[in-house]
Design an enzyme around this catalytic site. Structure first.
Site, PDB file in Angstrom:
ATOM      1  N   SER A 147       0.844  -1.203   0.000  1.00  4.49           N
ATOM      2  CA  SER A 147       0.000   0.000   0.000  1.00  4.49           C
ATOM      3  C   SER A 147       0.872   1.244   0.000  1.00  4.49           C
ATOM      4  O   SER A 147       1.978   1.247   0.563  1.00  4.49           O
ATOM      5  CB  SER A 147      -0.907   0.022   1.228  1.00  4.49           C
ATOM      6  OG  SER A 147      -1.577   1.260   1.343  1.00  4.49           O
ATOM      7  N   TYR A 160      -2.529  -0.735  10.045  1.00  2.10           N
ATOM      8  CA  TYR A 160      -2.573  -1.179   8.645  1.00  2.10           C
ATOM      9  C   TYR A 160      -1.249  -0.879   7.949  1.00  2.10           C
ATOM     10  O   TYR A 160      -0.682  -1.744   7.275  1.00  2.10           O
ATOM     11  CB  TYR A 160      -3.726  -0.477   7.926  1.00  2.10           C
ATOM     12  CG  TYR A 160      -3.821  -0.785   6.449  1.00  2.10           C
ATOM     13  CD1 TYR A 160      -4.358  -1.989   6.007  1.00  2.10           C
ATOM     14  CD2 TYR A 160      -3.387   0.131   5.496  1.00  2.10           C
ATOM     15  CE1 TYR A 160      -4.446  -2.281   4.651  1.00  2.10           C
ATOM     16  CE2 TYR A 160      -3.477  -0.149   4.144  1.00  2.10           C
ATOM     17  CZ  TYR A 160      -4.006  -1.352   3.726  1.00  2.10           C
ATOM     18  OH  TYR A 160      -4.092  -1.634   2.384  1.00  2.10           O
TER      19      TYR A 160
END
Length: 255
Positions: A147, A160
């Protein structure tokens, strides 16, 4: 175009969003695509149908990730199904795409939330790869979906971002470990992608705010990521390993 004829790919979390786009693109290039889904069987069937309608080959199976024994269970399901679709066991391309989003600054994250995010996003790919090494053919490809939140500080998604950072270090390490077998290991880092996990994009102002992070002033589409994955899965990427390919549309470059 990248020719993947004769190859078998396994994509985790392939029934929706980025995973669906990856599965469709790899099938378009000629690969037999197996993909997992967590619970949405209807979406999985729709993905298989869309691939077959385009002349490709695919099959789906349910695999719960982030639970004890998840990697063993996934590969057992794959082994049981592959013989129905191919005369050749094993896999050439493994795409670790499945993941969960965990929000919150550090003081807002509970231990249970942290454990869930790391179990799905970091631990599951680690052991899916480990248990799959005997099935992954020499000269194969491992592609881990990371990400863009690892590139800049993003306090609203602390756990995350940390889980995706773990995937990037794993990618770098495995590139060395598996290099002697001719297996490349790379990561792809999307930015904000327009999928159903972002319902807030229905708000035009929120979507415009997200688009402004990219130098192209738009939010990404699942195909933007799938095209990069297809390249890394191909022979054209035979000399690329241990890399994290930014597929964020230049998000944050002006910050």
């Amino acid at each position: 175009m990248t020719d993947l004829t004769g190859k078998t790919a396994l994509v985790t979390g392939g029934s929706r969003g980025i995973g669906r786009a990856i599965a469709r693109r790899l099938a378009k290039e000629g690969a037999l695509v197996a993909f997992t889904y967590a619970s949405d069987e209807e979406s999985a069937k729709e993905t298989v149908a869309s691939i077959e309608s385009d002349g490709g080959r695919a099959f789906a199976f349910r695999a719960a990730l982030g639970v004890p024994g998840d990697a063993d269970g996934l590969w057992a399901e794959f082994d049981a199904a592959i013989g129905k679709h191919s005369d050749t066991p094993g896999v050439d391309i493994l795409v670790n795409n499945a993941g969960v989003v965990g929000g919150g600054q550090i003081h807002e994250v509970t231990e249970a939330d942290y454990d869930k995010v790391f179990a799905v996003n970091a631990k599951a790919p680690f052991f899916v790869i480990q248990k799959g090494l005997e099935r992954l053919r020499d000269g194969g490809r491992i592609i881990n979906i990371s990400s863009g939140v690892t590139k800049v500080a993003f306090p609203a998604m602390t756990s995350y971002a940390a889980s995706k950072g773990a995937i990037e270090v794993l990618t770098l390490t495995l590139a060395v470990t598996l290099g002697p077998r001719g297996i490349t290991v790379n990561a792809v880092s999307p930015g904000t992608i327009e999928t159903d996990i972002h319902p807030w994009m229905a708000d035009p102002d929120a979507k415009a705010h997200a688009a402004a992070f990219s130098v192209f002033n738009r939010v990404g589409q699942p195909t933007d990521v799938a095209d990069v994955v297809a390249f890394l899965a191909s022979d054209d990427a035979r000399w690329v390993t241990g890399q994290n390919i930014d597929a964020s549309g230049g998000s944050g470059l002006g910050i």
